[in-house]
Design a protein around this motif. Sequence first.
Motif, mmCIF file in Angstrom:
data_model
loop_
_atom_site.group_PDB
_atom_site.id
_atom_site.type_symbol
_atom_site.label_atom_id
_atom_site.label_comp_id
_atom_site.label_asym_id
_atom_site.label_seq_id
_atom_site.Cartn_x
_atom_site.Cartn_y
_atom_site.Cartn_z
ATOM 1 N N THR A 206 0.836 -1.199 0.000
ATOM 2 C CA THR A 206 0.000 0.000 0.000
ATOM 3 C C THR A 206 0.871 1.249 0.000
ATOM 4 O OG1 THR A 206 -1.742 -1.114 1.262
ATOM 5 C CG2 THR A 206 -1.744 1.301 1.293
ATOM 6 N N PHE A 207 0.447 2.244 -0.774
ATOM 7 C CA PHE A 207 1.075 3.566 -0.735
ATOM 8 C C PHE A 207 0.023 4.528 -0.203
ATOM 9 C CE2 PHE A 207 1.974 7.760 -2.552
ATOM 10 C CZ PHE A 207 3.307 7.927 -2.174
ATOM 11 N N ARG A 208 0.362 5.205 0.922
ATOM 12 C CA ARG A 208 -0.621 6.067 1.570
ATOM 13 C C ARG A 208 -0.015 7.419 1.940
ATOM 14 N NH1 ARG A 208 -2.981 3.475 6.783
ATOM 15 N NH2 ARG A 208 -4.062 2.176 5.259
ATOM 16 N N VAL A 209 -0.785 8.481 1.694
ATOM 17 C CA VAL A 209 -0.385 9.839 2.070
ATOM 18 C C VAL A 209 -1.537 10.462 2.857
ATOM 19 C CG1 VAL A 209 0.350 12.115 1.271
ATOM 20 C CG2 VAL A 209 0.991 10.080 -0.033
ATOM 21 N N VAL A 210 -1.255 10.872 4.097
ATOM 22 C CA VAL A 210 -2.265 11.511 4.941
ATOM 23 C C VAL A 210 -1.762 12.896 5.323
ATOM 24 C CG1 VAL A 210 -3.617 11.382 7.063
ATOM 25 C CG2 VAL A 210 -3.026 9.278 5.823
ATOM 26 N N ASN A 211 -2.543 13.905 5.039
ATOM 27 C CA ASN A 211 -2.149 15.293 5.324
ATOM 28 C C ASN A 211 -0.761 15.601 4.750
ATOM 29 O OD1 ASN A 211 -4.548 15.902 6.779
ATOM 30 N ND2 ASN A 211 -3.687 14.898 8.595
ATOM 31 N N LYS A 212 -0.576 15.125 3.517
ATOM 32 C CA LYS A 212 0.650 15.363 2.733
ATOM 33 C C LYS A 212 1.894 14.662 3.303
ATOM 34 C CE LYS A 212 -0.983 19.815 0.965
ATOM 35 N NZ LYS A 212 -1.475 19.208 -0.280
ATOM 36 N N GLN A 213 1.681 13.709 4.212
ATOM 37 C CA GLN A 213 2.786 12.946 4.773
ATOM 38 C C GLN A 213 2.659 11.486 4.348
ATOM 39 O OE1 GLN A 213 5.389 14.288 6.588
ATOM 40 N NE2 GLN A 213 4.414 16.282 6.147
ATOM 41 N N ILE A 214 3.735 10.955 3.756
ATOM 42 C CA ILE A 214 3.736 9.552 3.350
ATOM 43 C C ILE A 214 3.853 8.677 4.597
ATOM 44 C CG2 ILE A 214 4.944 7.768 2.042
ATOM 45 C CD1 ILE A 214 5.926 9.949 0.148
ATOM 46 N N GLU A 215 2.990 7.679 4.695
ATOM 47 C CA GLU A 215 2.973 6.820 5.877
ATOM 48 C C GLU A 215 3.355 5.391 5.523
ATOM 49 O OE1 GLU A 215 -0.775 7.039 7.851
ATOM 50 O OE2 GLU A 215 -0.424 9.079 8.579
ATOM 51 N N ALA A 216 3.999 4.742 6.459
ATOM 52 C CA ALA A 216 4.333 3.330 6.295
ATOM 53 C C ALA A 216 3.096 2.506 6.629
ATOM 54 C CB ALA A 216 5.489 2.956 7.218
ATOM 55 N N VAL A 217 2.809 1.511 5.786
ATOM 56 C CA VAL A 217 1.617 0.687 5.975
ATOM 57 C C VAL A 217 2.013 -0.781 5.923
ATOM 58 C CG1 VAL A 217 -0.687 0.134 5.104
ATOM 59 C CG2 VAL A 217 0.205 2.463 4.856
ATOM 60 N N ASP A 218 1.469 -1.569 6.847
ATOM 61 C CA ASP A 218 1.754 -2.999 6.859
ATOM 62 C C ASP A 218 1.182 -3.673 5.612
ATOM 63 O OD1 ASP A 218 2.990 -2.718 9.309
ATOM 64 O OD2 ASP A 218 1.194 -3.256 10.463
ATOM 65 N N ASP A 219 1.792 -4.785 5.250
ATOM 66 C CA ASP A 219 1.297 -5.541 4.100
ATOM 67 C C ASP A 219 -0.106 -6.070 4.386
ATOM 68 O OD1 ASP A 219 3.731 -5.046 3.037
ATOM 69 O OD2 ASP A 219 4.495 -7.095 3.180
ATOM 70 N N SER A 220 -0.859 -6.239 3.318
ATOM 71 C CA SER A 220 -2.234 -6.725 3.451
ATOM 72 C C SER A 220 -2.395 -8.031 2.681
ATOM 73 C CB SER A 220 -3.219 -5.688 2.899
ATOM 74 O OG SER A 220 -4.520 -6.209 2.823
ATOM 75 N N ALA A 221 -3.182 -8.952 3.265
ATOM 76 C CA ALA A 221 -3.457 -10.223 2.599
ATOM 77 C C ALA A 221 -4.844 -10.210 1.952
ATOM 78 C CB ALA A 221 -3.359 -11.366 3.608
ATOM 79 N N ALA A 222 -5.533 -9.077 2.017
ATOM 80 C CA ALA A 222 -6.889 -8.981 1.438
ATOM 81 C C ALA A 222 -6.847 -9.142 -0.072
ATOM 82 C CB ALA A 222 -7.511 -7.645 1.812
ATOM 83 N N GLU A 223 -7.897 -9.715 -0.631
ATOM 84 C CA GLU A 223 -7.978 -9.925 -2.074
ATOM 85 C C GLU A 223 -8.650 -8.764 -2.801
ATOM 86 O OE1 GLU A 223 -9.892 -13.658 -2.746
ATOM 87 O OE2 GLU A 223 -8.225 -14.837 -1.907
ATOM 88 N N ASN A 224 -9.351 -7.929 -2.069
ATOM 89 C CA ASN A 224 -9.995 -6.750 -2.651
ATOM 90 C C ASN A 224 -10.367 -5.788 -1.526
ATOM 91 O OD1 ASN A 224 -12.531 -7.888 -1.635
ATOM 92 N ND2 ASN A 224 -12.456 -9.228 -3.428
#
Length: 302
Positions: A206-224
């Motif tokens: 996952t690539f995530r940006v909150v309030n213009k700050q890039i955040e580290a996100v754990d891997d996900s096993a979800a299919e959708n």
Amino acid sequence: MKNEKEIIKWLNGELSSKEIEDLKQSEGFDTIEKIAHYASHLESPEVDAQAALAAFKTRSLSKKETKVRTLNFKTFFKAAAILVVLLSSSYFLFFNSNQSYETGIAQTKSFRLPDNSEVLLNAASKITFNEKKWENNRNLTLDGEAYFQVKKGETFSVQTTDGVVKVLGTHFNVKQRSNYYEVICYEGLVSVTYNNETVKLPPGKTFRVVNKQIEAVDDSAAENPSWMQQESSFTGIPLDQVIAELERQYDIKIKADDIDTSKLFTGSFTHNNQKIALEAVTIPLKLSYKIDGKTIVFYNYE
């Protein structure tokens, strides 16, 4: 001009010499004389003196006026405006081939793109693309959130106000909301460009940006994405983003004036039951709420 009776008598040869002399001195006699001359050369029937006189009067006393039409500028500009509208409409119909799909509050919509790629659009979202150019330019604009199952082919691009996602063929989700940007790859490989920097995302990343700050996100096993199952899930997301999603899914307005909406929330809420959804968000954060029509007020426990 002498009166009509004298002229008729003259044409019929009924005037005396003295009366003829007086007639010759009158205005317009030259014309009367021409009428008599041409009449004398006509074969029977005999000249109709009354008709001759009428013709003379019409010629001498009435002058055909030339009609002058004034240009009505108001009408002219109105016609010009209509022409411009018609030309503009024709241009739009023949040359503008933009296609768009849009959802309102608490709505989702699925559709296929010209290459048969599938899109599922989340609530309060919009996608726009050029249908005519799609075969050679698989490029679309997203405002909101959507899940994509892209058919293999030329580069497929998703433009947002925060960044650009590019793939050749894969499954991924893009969410672009106020102060929030997230791309999750579920299959294949996704390229995300943000602030002129590009990141490659394999499945589960996952690539995530909150309030213009890039955040580290754990891997996900979800299919959708969870929202495809009528549920919104969050992991360490600011409360104001959770509130915004509640408002989109339930067409409500949430007031949280006395709450710290920057606090992080981890959990989920259903899209099918407003009461359960509100409790799923407020209870873990030790908050309570009250309902006033479509307005919900969040407050701290007293």
